[in-house]
Design an enzyme around this catalytic site. Sequence first.
Site, PDB file in Angstrom:
ATOM      1  N   ASN A   9      62.744  91.052 127.706  1.00  0.00           N
ATOM      2  CA  ASN A   9      63.205  92.024 126.410  1.00  0.00           C
ATOM      3  C   ASN A   9      64.442  92.592 126.951  1.00  0.00           C
ATOM      4  O   ASN A   9      64.320  93.648 127.632  1.00  0.00           O
ATOM      5  CB  ASN A   9      61.912  93.063 126.126  1.00  0.00           C
ATOM      6  CG  ASN A   9      62.453  93.917 125.156  1.00  0.00           C
ATOM      7  OD1 ASN A   9      63.541  93.825 124.452  1.00  0.00           O
ATOM      8  ND2 ASN A   9      61.954  94.980 125.084  1.00  0.00           N
ATOM      9  N   LYS A  11      66.419  94.360 125.127  1.00  0.00           N
ATOM     10  CA  LYS A  11      66.465  95.852 124.506  1.00  0.00           C
ATOM     11  C   LYS A  11      68.067  95.701 123.877  1.00  0.00           C
ATOM     12  O   LYS A  11      68.467  94.801 123.633  1.00  0.00           O
ATOM     13  CB  LYS A  11      66.175  96.939 125.356  1.00  0.00           C
ATOM     14  CG  LYS A  11      64.903  96.864 126.043  1.00  0.00           C
ATOM     15  CD  LYS A  11      64.552  98.007 126.732  1.00  0.00           C
ATOM     16  CE  LYS A  11      63.155  97.995 127.343  1.00  0.00           C
ATOM     17  NZ  LYS A  11      62.440  99.246 127.783  1.00  0.00           N
ATOM     18  N   HIS A  96      56.599  97.083 119.676  1.00  0.00           N
ATOM     19  CA  HIS A  96      57.080  97.619 121.049  1.00  0.00           C
ATOM     20  C   HIS A  96      57.028  99.149 121.069  1.00  0.00           C
ATOM     21  O   HIS A  96      57.289  99.740 119.742  1.00  0.00           O
ATOM     22  CB  HIS A  96      58.596  97.382 121.360  1.00  0.00           C
ATOM     23  CG  HIS A  96      58.832  97.635 122.926  1.00  0.00           C
ATOM     24  ND1 HIS A  96      59.245  98.809 123.233  1.00  0.00           N
ATOM     25  CD2 HIS A  96      58.872  96.806 123.835  1.00  0.00           C
ATOM     26  CE1 HIS A  96      59.545  98.735 124.279  1.00  0.00           C
ATOM     27  NE2 HIS A  96      59.264  97.394 125.094  1.00  0.00           N
ATOM     28  N   GLU A  98      58.960 101.495 122.038  1.00  0.00           N
ATOM     29  CA  GLU A  98      60.051 102.061 121.606  1.00  0.00           C
ATOM     30  C   GLU A  98      60.160 102.074 120.126  1.00  0.00           C
ATOM     31  O   GLU A  98      60.813 103.004 119.547  1.00  0.00           O
ATOM     32  CB  GLU A  98      61.189 101.570 122.452  1.00  0.00           C
ATOM     33  CG  GLU A  98      61.257 101.869 123.667  1.00  0.00           C
ATOM     34  CD  GLU A  98      61.966 100.864 124.658  1.00  0.00           C
ATOM     35  OE1 GLU A  98      62.552  99.965 124.342  1.00  0.00           O
ATOM     36  OE2 GLU A  98      61.662 101.003 125.932  1.00  0.00           O
ATOM     37  N   GLU A 168      51.218  96.990 127.510  1.00  0.00           N
ATOM     38  CA  GLU A 168      52.447  97.839 127.983  1.00  0.00           C
ATOM     39  C   GLU A 168      52.144  99.477 127.986  1.00  0.00           C
ATOM     40  O   GLU A 168      52.231  99.979 127.101  1.00  0.00           O
ATOM     41  CB  GLU A 168      53.826  97.585 127.243  1.00  0.00           C
ATOM     42  CG  GLU A 168      54.124  96.211 127.255  1.00  0.00           C
ATOM     43  CD  GLU A 168      55.616  96.117 127.068  1.00  0.00           C
ATOM     44  OE1 GLU A 168      56.361  95.507 127.664  1.00  0.00           O
ATOM     45  OE2 GLU A 168      56.281  96.663 126.090  1.00  0.00           O
ATOM     46  N   GLY A 174      60.102 101.235 131.753  1.00  0.00           N
ATOM     47  CA  GLY A 174      61.503 101.984 132.039  1.00  0.00           C
ATOM     48  C   GLY A 174      61.263 103.013 133.003  1.00  0.00           C
ATOM     49  O   GLY A 174      62.417 103.819 132.851  1.00  0.00           O
ATOM     50  N   SER A 214      57.830  98.104 133.781  1.00  0.00           N
ATOM     51  CA  SER A 214      58.386  98.255 135.331  1.00  0.00           C
ATOM     52  C   SER A 214      58.132  97.169 135.989  1.00  0.00           C
ATOM     53  O   SER A 214      57.813  96.900 137.569  1.00  0.00           O
ATOM     54  CB  SER A 214      58.339  99.655 135.906  1.00  0.00           C
ATOM     55  OG  SER A 214      58.637 100.740 135.332  1.00  0.00           O
TER      56      SER A 214
HETATM   57  C1  PEP Z   1      59.611  96.690 127.964  1.00  0.00           C
HETATM   58  O1  PEP Z   1      60.661  97.028 127.420  1.00  0.00           O
HETATM   59  O2  PEP Z   1      59.004  95.927 127.207  1.00  0.00           O
HETATM   60  C2  PEP Z   1      59.447  96.948 129.598  1.00  0.00           C
HETATM   61  C3  PEP Z   1      58.230  96.582 130.013  1.00  0.00           C
HETATM   62  O3  PEP Z   1      60.666  97.438 129.890  1.00  0.00           O
HETATM   63  P1  PEP Z   1      60.539  97.832 131.712  1.00  0.00           P
HETATM   64  O4  PEP Z   1      60.173  96.466 132.579  1.00  0.00           O
HETATM   65  O5  PEP Z   1      61.980  98.259 131.925  1.00  0.00           O
HETATM   66  O6  PEP Z   1      59.588  98.802 131.977  1.00  0.00           O
END
Ligand code: PEP
Length: 251
Positions: A9, A11, A96, A98, A168, A174, A214
Amino acid sequence: MRKKIVAGNWKMFNNLNESVTLISELKQELANTEVNCKVVICPPFTSLETATTLLKDSVVEVGAQNMFYEDNGAYTAEISAGMLLSVGCKYVILGHSERRTIFGENDELINKKIKKALASGLIPIFCIGETLAEREGGVTEKVIETQVKKGLEGISEEDFKKIVIAYEPVWAIGTGKTATPAQAQEVHAYIRGLLTSLYSKEAADGTVIQYGGSVKPENAKELLSQADIDGALVGGACLKAKSFTEIIKCA
Ligand code: PEP
């Protein structure tokens, strides 16, 4: 037998030129790599067409990070499933965290989007996960149950089988904090049990449930070796071809 999916992703990172560079670096890395999983990248809308063109003969498939559920109309700034298909997208990330927290998307909206994606032939990567307060409050399973039930409301078993789920935990996205492999496995097993009760054991056993939060080369191997973790949705670490490839190798 579930085939793992590692999806990146991007972003809101990478303009068109930067996207071309990252994709060519990724192609170079993958040229010397044995790939045993499905690989997907989800660049911003502005790079999708270029991505599908550059990746035409590659193992890497392309997804979008969002879409709206209407075909067209007066919905300023929105993108339809048909538009994504027209530039060669195969997947779309929906729900997601976000989108849920910053843009106020709720389960009902996400459900409409998932239905539209399925009806259009896009594969939804349906994201779910609890916040830190919810985990500390002991309601992780309740939150996951609500997100799954509402997100999948009215979706037949036949259609459900096309969906990819991404667990997630919001507190791990993040932040550099990762769920331990045991913590992640526990929730993945819970999700699979929930899917069994909602659909069938066959459908649940066939569903790819990715972990996201992460994920990086240092922790991917252990996470991806858990029984119910079928791949990764990767944010930060997919922005460098080398680290994304290292994660792909772990799958
Ligand atoms: C994501 O944006 O779905 C995500 C898991 O980000 P990160 O790996 O940076 O935590």
